[in-house]
Design a protein around this motif. Sequence first.
Motif, short mmCIF file in Angstrom:
data_model
loop_
_atom_site.label_atom_id
_atom_site.label_comp_id
_atom_site.label_asym_id
_atom_site.label_seq_id
_atom_site.Cartn_x
_atom_site.Cartn_y
_atom_site.Cartn_z
N LEU A 185 -22.32 55.69 19.30
CA LEU A 185 -22.97 55.76 20.61
C LEU A 185 -22.17 54.95 21.61
O LEU A 185 -21.88 53.77 21.39
N GLY A 186 -21.81 55.58 22.72
CA GLY A 186 -21.12 54.87 23.79
C GLY A 186 -22.05 53.94 24.54
O GLY A 186 -23.26 53.87 24.28
N GLU A 187 -21.49 53.23 25.50
CA GLU A 187 -22.27 52.23 26.24
C GLU A 187 -23.47 52.85 26.93
O GLU A 187 -24.56 52.27 26.95
N GLU A 233 -19.56 57.95 26.50
CA GLU A 233 -19.70 57.68 27.93
C GLU A 233 -20.02 56.20 28.16
O GLU A 233 -20.78 55.60 27.40
N ALA A 234 -19.47 55.67 29.24
CA ALA A 234 -19.69 54.26 29.57
C ALA A 234 -19.82 54.10 31.07
O ALA A 234 -19.33 54.91 31.85
N GLY A 235 -20.51 53.03 31.47
CA GLY A 235 -20.62 52.69 32.88
C GLY A 235 -21.88 53.24 33.52
O GLY A 235 -22.49 54.20 33.05
N ARG A 236 -22.24 52.62 34.63
CA ARG A 236 -23.44 53.05 35.35
C ARG A 236 -23.36 54.51 35.79
O ARG A 236 -24.37 55.23 35.69
N PRO A 237 -22.22 55.01 36.28
CA PRO A 237 -22.17 56.43 36.63
C PRO A 237 -22.50 57.35 35.47
O PRO A 237 -23.10 58.42 35.67
N ALA A 238 -22.13 56.96 34.24
CA ALA A 238 -22.45 57.79 33.08
C ALA A 238 -23.95 57.81 32.83
O ALA A 238 -24.52 58.85 32.48
#
Length: 391
Positions: A185-187, A233-238
């Motif tokens: 699982l990504g961030e 996927e990582a980061g707030r946009p993700a």
Amino acid sequence: MRASAFLYPWDVVGDPDAPARIAGLGVQQVTLASAYHSTRALTPRHPRHRIVTAEHAAVLYPPDAGRWAGHELRPYPAGDWAPGDAHGQAAAALADAGLDVHTWVILAHSSRLGAERPDTSVVNAYGDRYPWAPCIARPAVAAYLAELAAEAAVRPGARGTELESCGWYGLAHLHAHDKIAGVGLGEAAQYLMSLCFCPVCRQGYEGLGADPDELVAAVRRALEPGWATGSAEAGRPAVEKLLGADLAAVTFDWRGGTARALQEAAVAAVRAEAAPGFQVLLHADPVPYHTGANAGVDPAHILGVADGVVLPCSGGAAEAMLAPFAPHRTGSSVLAANFNVVGGMGGSPATLAEDAARAAELGATELRLYHAGLASDTDLTAVAAALSRLG
């Protein structure tokens, strides 16, 4: 740079050589656990034991029964791994060796609390409870954590404290016989799996305009493809892409506001208990929605609340950890770069001098060394050499 080594009381109590050994490293301070989660720890130099098993989260001193009389939730005393006032005994011995002692307080992380009081735990979108993760939105939990911060931080002789897990805990957790890594699982997915849907959090989402049932359904839909293939996927946009910008914003707003309220309350409780000049730092991550021991914070907010932060900088993370705080520092802000110096646990004591120098260039004002009690003799020799080079 001022340096502090992490220790447990059982690294010192019963080992008369420990204080001088730690002072001989060249550190000025020890960050000594006073409230800690369950663990199994190596003690490679202790004259009486080699393995200490702390069976549950506990305070490592006698809790004040009067203080806790009116509280729904109370801390657990330690068992034979830290009997009596183990913290006080260790602190006194370290102070006699010329070391400043600051307390090390673990807050929102207790599997025993979750086992005995499952209603206090984070509940994910599938209805699964995380017993290691108290939900900090629950009033009884928040009140307990603030009181624990005050009592465990301000121990006799302590000149400051470091509050760990002062925020949300989530999916990520070292656990006995762990078997959850089969699907990566990504961030972003980790964040979705860390969202809480207990009754208090459901009301919180609703108060911000989101239907909690719709949010649950959206989280499950977003996670579904990953159960087959994994995700990266990582980061707030993700997160916004997975949930939709509006629902994602509700979760960030609810959880961020709740974490900030706990952090403010915990720091205020410590300061109300302590003498003037008592230093209060938080173990932190500059990404506000991150969960875990290094709780996510808003850098601008937290440097206006606490005296500074302790940041995990091992493995080349120093720039990502330190840079977000630079615009918000004052002349007295502490940015402590925390480096793992235990080679057997992935640390790199041999590069400590270079790593510390780079951290200083990035704005670090102090060093933290994890963990002098767990490290081998070879590791400690490398640490002493590095600190000597740094002056």
